[in-house]
Design a protein around this motif. Structure first.
Motif, PDB file in Angstrom:
ATOM      1  N   ALA A 172       0.842  -1.199   0.000  1.00 20.72           N
ATOM      2  CA  ALA A 172       0.000   0.000   0.000  1.00 20.72           C
ATOM      3  C   ALA A 172       0.874   1.245   0.000  1.00 20.72           C
ATOM      4  O   ALA A 172       1.936   1.292   0.636  1.00 20.72           O
ATOM      5  CB  ALA A 172      -0.906  -0.012   1.231  1.00 20.72           C
ATOM      6  N   ARG A 173       0.438   2.265  -0.767  1.00 21.53           N
ATOM      7  CA  ARG A 173       1.165   3.532  -0.885  1.00 21.53           C
ATOM      8  C   ARG A 173       2.601   3.328  -1.391  1.00 21.53           C
ATOM      9  O   ARG A 173       3.520   4.024  -0.984  1.00 21.53           O
ATOM     10  CB  ARG A 173       1.200   4.271   0.451  1.00 21.53           C
ATOM     11  CG  ARG A 173      -0.119   4.353   1.183  1.00 21.53           C
ATOM     12  CD  ARG A 173      -1.168   5.061   0.386  1.00 21.53           C
ATOM     13  NE  ARG A 173      -2.429   5.170   1.129  1.00 21.53           N
ATOM     14  CZ  ARG A 173      -3.572   5.608   0.618  1.00 21.53           C
ATOM     15  NH1 ARG A 173      -3.613   5.962  -0.657  1.00 21.53           N
ATOM     16  NH2 ARG A 173      -4.656   5.688   1.349  1.00 21.53           N
ATOM     17  N   ILE A 196      -4.587  -9.131 -10.031  1.00 20.01           N
ATOM     18  CA  ILE A 196      -5.073 -10.472  -9.675  1.00 20.01           C
ATOM     19  C   ILE A 196      -5.326 -10.593  -8.172  1.00 20.01           C
ATOM     20  O   ILE A 196      -5.603 -11.676  -7.679  1.00 20.01           O
ATOM     21  CB  ILE A 196      -4.071 -11.553 -10.122  1.00 20.01           C
ATOM     22  CG1 ILE A 196      -2.701 -11.315  -9.493  1.00 20.01           C
ATOM     23  CG2 ILE A 196      -3.958 -11.596 -11.630  1.00 20.01           C
ATOM     24  CD1 ILE A 196      -1.673 -12.384  -9.844  1.00 20.01           C
ATOM     25  N   GLY A 197      -5.232  -9.508  -7.450  1.00 25.85           N
ATOM     26  CA  GLY A 197      -5.495  -9.530  -6.019  1.00 25.85           C
ATOM     27  C   GLY A 197      -5.689  -8.128  -5.501  1.00 25.85           C
ATOM     28  O   GLY A 197      -5.034  -7.194  -5.969  1.00 25.85           O
ATOM     29  N   GLY A 198      -6.615  -7.937  -4.537  1.00 30.26           N
ATOM     30  CA  GLY A 198      -6.897  -6.600  -4.026  1.00 30.26           C
ATOM     31  C   GLY A 198      -7.829  -5.844  -4.952  1.00 30.26           C
ATOM     32  O   GLY A 198      -8.565  -6.425  -5.755  1.00 30.26           O
ATOM     33  N   GLN A 202      -0.007   3.841  -5.136  1.00 33.94           N
ATOM     34  CA  GLN A 202      -0.113   4.969  -4.221  1.00 33.94           C
ATOM     35  C   GLN A 202      -1.554   5.298  -3.865  1.00 33.94           C
ATOM     36  O   GLN A 202      -1.821   5.879  -2.811  1.00 33.94           O
ATOM     37  CB  GLN A 202       0.553   6.202  -4.851  1.00 33.94           C
ATOM     38  CG  GLN A 202       2.065   6.116  -4.954  1.00 33.94           C
ATOM     39  CD  GLN A 202       2.744   6.225  -3.603  1.00 33.94           C
ATOM     40  OE1 GLN A 202       2.181   6.784  -2.656  1.00 33.94           O
ATOM     41  NE2 GLN A 202       3.949   5.692  -3.500  1.00 33.94           N
ATOM     42  N   MET A 203      -2.505   4.950  -4.713  1.00 33.34           N
ATOM     43  CA  MET A 203      -3.904   5.306  -4.473  1.00 33.34           C
ATOM     44  C   MET A 203      -4.625   4.324  -3.561  1.00 33.34           C
ATOM     45  O   MET A 203      -5.752   4.579  -3.145  1.00 33.34           O
ATOM     46  CB  MET A 203      -4.643   5.376  -5.810  1.00 33.34           C
ATOM     47  CG  MET A 203      -4.072   6.372  -6.797  1.00 33.34           C
ATOM     48  SD  MET A 203      -4.262   8.071  -6.226  1.00 33.34           S
ATOM     49  CE  MET A 203      -6.046   8.235  -6.282  1.00 33.34           C
ATOM     50  N   SER A 204      -4.012   3.193  -3.243  1.00 30.55           N
ATOM     51  CA  SER A 204      -4.699   2.149  -2.490  1.00 30.55           C
ATOM     52  C   SER A 204      -4.164   2.027  -1.070  1.00 30.55           C
ATOM     53  O   SER A 204      -2.951   2.075  -0.864  1.00 30.55           O
ATOM     54  CB  SER A 204      -4.556   0.803  -3.206  1.00 30.55           C
ATOM     55  OG  SER A 204      -5.129  -0.229  -2.433  1.00 30.55           O
ATOM     56  N   PRO A 205      -5.041   1.832  -0.094  1.00 33.62           N
ATOM     57  CA  PRO A 205      -4.592   1.620   1.280  1.00 33.62           C
ATOM     58  C   PRO A 205      -4.253   0.163   1.571  1.00 33.62           C
ATOM     59  O   PRO A 205      -3.868  -0.171   2.694  1.00 33.62           O
ATOM     60  CB  PRO A 205      -5.797   2.072   2.111  1.00 33.62           C
ATOM     61  CG  PRO A 205      -6.977   1.781   1.242  1.00 33.62           C
ATOM     62  CD  PRO A 205      -6.516   1.987  -0.173  1.00 33.62           C
TER      63      PRO A 205
END
Length: 222
Positions: free
Chosen positions: A119-120, A145-147, A204-207
């Motif tokens: 994340a980030r 393929i994940g998240g 960068q956009m995902s937690p």
């Protein structure tokens, strides 16, 4: 001052004190010393110049007519440059065209079926395009393929642009190519020529962490 005035109305100077400047014998000796020093320096310089130029002329006159006094030419470069860098002085001063080749340039940048991105954070793949007359493109694909793959950003940066983006990766990358966002993207970037490039897959956009399949290659045509 008026013609008959004996004293300056501004500063109060008494004109009766005016007179010719005094002469100091020490000043005359100093002037003579300077002149003598200049004459000696000029004589020494003339002697040195005559002493160095004359032997050079004699040596040149005594050389046999068949002697080759030209400087050796640098050997031509037989292999084209495959990386960006500064050529050494002898080679750079004598441009030598690269030999023609029929092989088309191909560079493998990345081929992974499961790259994990925290994340980030972001993954970047550096590749170098050498000097060539071929037209090159970066082609390939990315697939989450994940998240939450829709938060993945994919972009291409030059070496200079990468320096600025790396200092602040949360900012929007100043890329001259299109930035893709989503779980699946198809890559097709026309490269502008030889140089160092950075292919970036950013989370960068995902937690949350992401897992992405990435495939990218440089392919060139004439």
């Amino acid at each position: 001052m008026l013609p008959n005035a004996k004293e300056c109305a501004q500063c109060g100077w008494d004109l009766s004190k005016n007179g010719p400047p005094s002469t100091d014998p020490g000043d005359n000796k100093a002037r003579l010393g300077v002149v003598a020093g200049l004459v000696v320096a000029y004589a020494v310089m003339s002697f040195l110049i005559d002493g160095t130029v004359a032997p050079a002329r004699v040596e040149a006159a005594n050389l046999p007519q068949s002697a080759d006094v030209s400087e050796p030419m640098p050997e031509p470069v037989s292999n084209p440059q495959t990386a960006i860098g500064t050529l050494s002085a002898p080679v750079a001063s004598t441009p030598v065209p690269s030999p023609p080749t029929s092989a088309l340039l191909t560079i493998k940048v990345v081929d992974t079926k499961g790259a994990s991105i925290q994340a980030r954070d972001a993954l970047q793949y550096t590749f170098v395009v050498p000097e060539t007359d071929q037209k090159c493109r970066l082609v390939g694909s990315t697939r989450g393929i994940g998240g939450f793959g829709r938060n993945i950003e994919v972009f291409l940066l030059t070496d200079d642009d990468y320096v600025f983006w790396h200092a602040n990766p949360a900012a929007i990358a100043a890329s001259e190519w299109e930035t893709f966002r989503g779980s699946e993207t198809t890559l097709d970037y026309a490269l502008r020529g030889a140089g160092t490039y950075h292919f970036v897959v950013s989370n960068q956009m995902s937690p949350t962490p992401q897992t992405v399949a990435i495939k990218a290659n440089v392919k060139c045509v004439r």
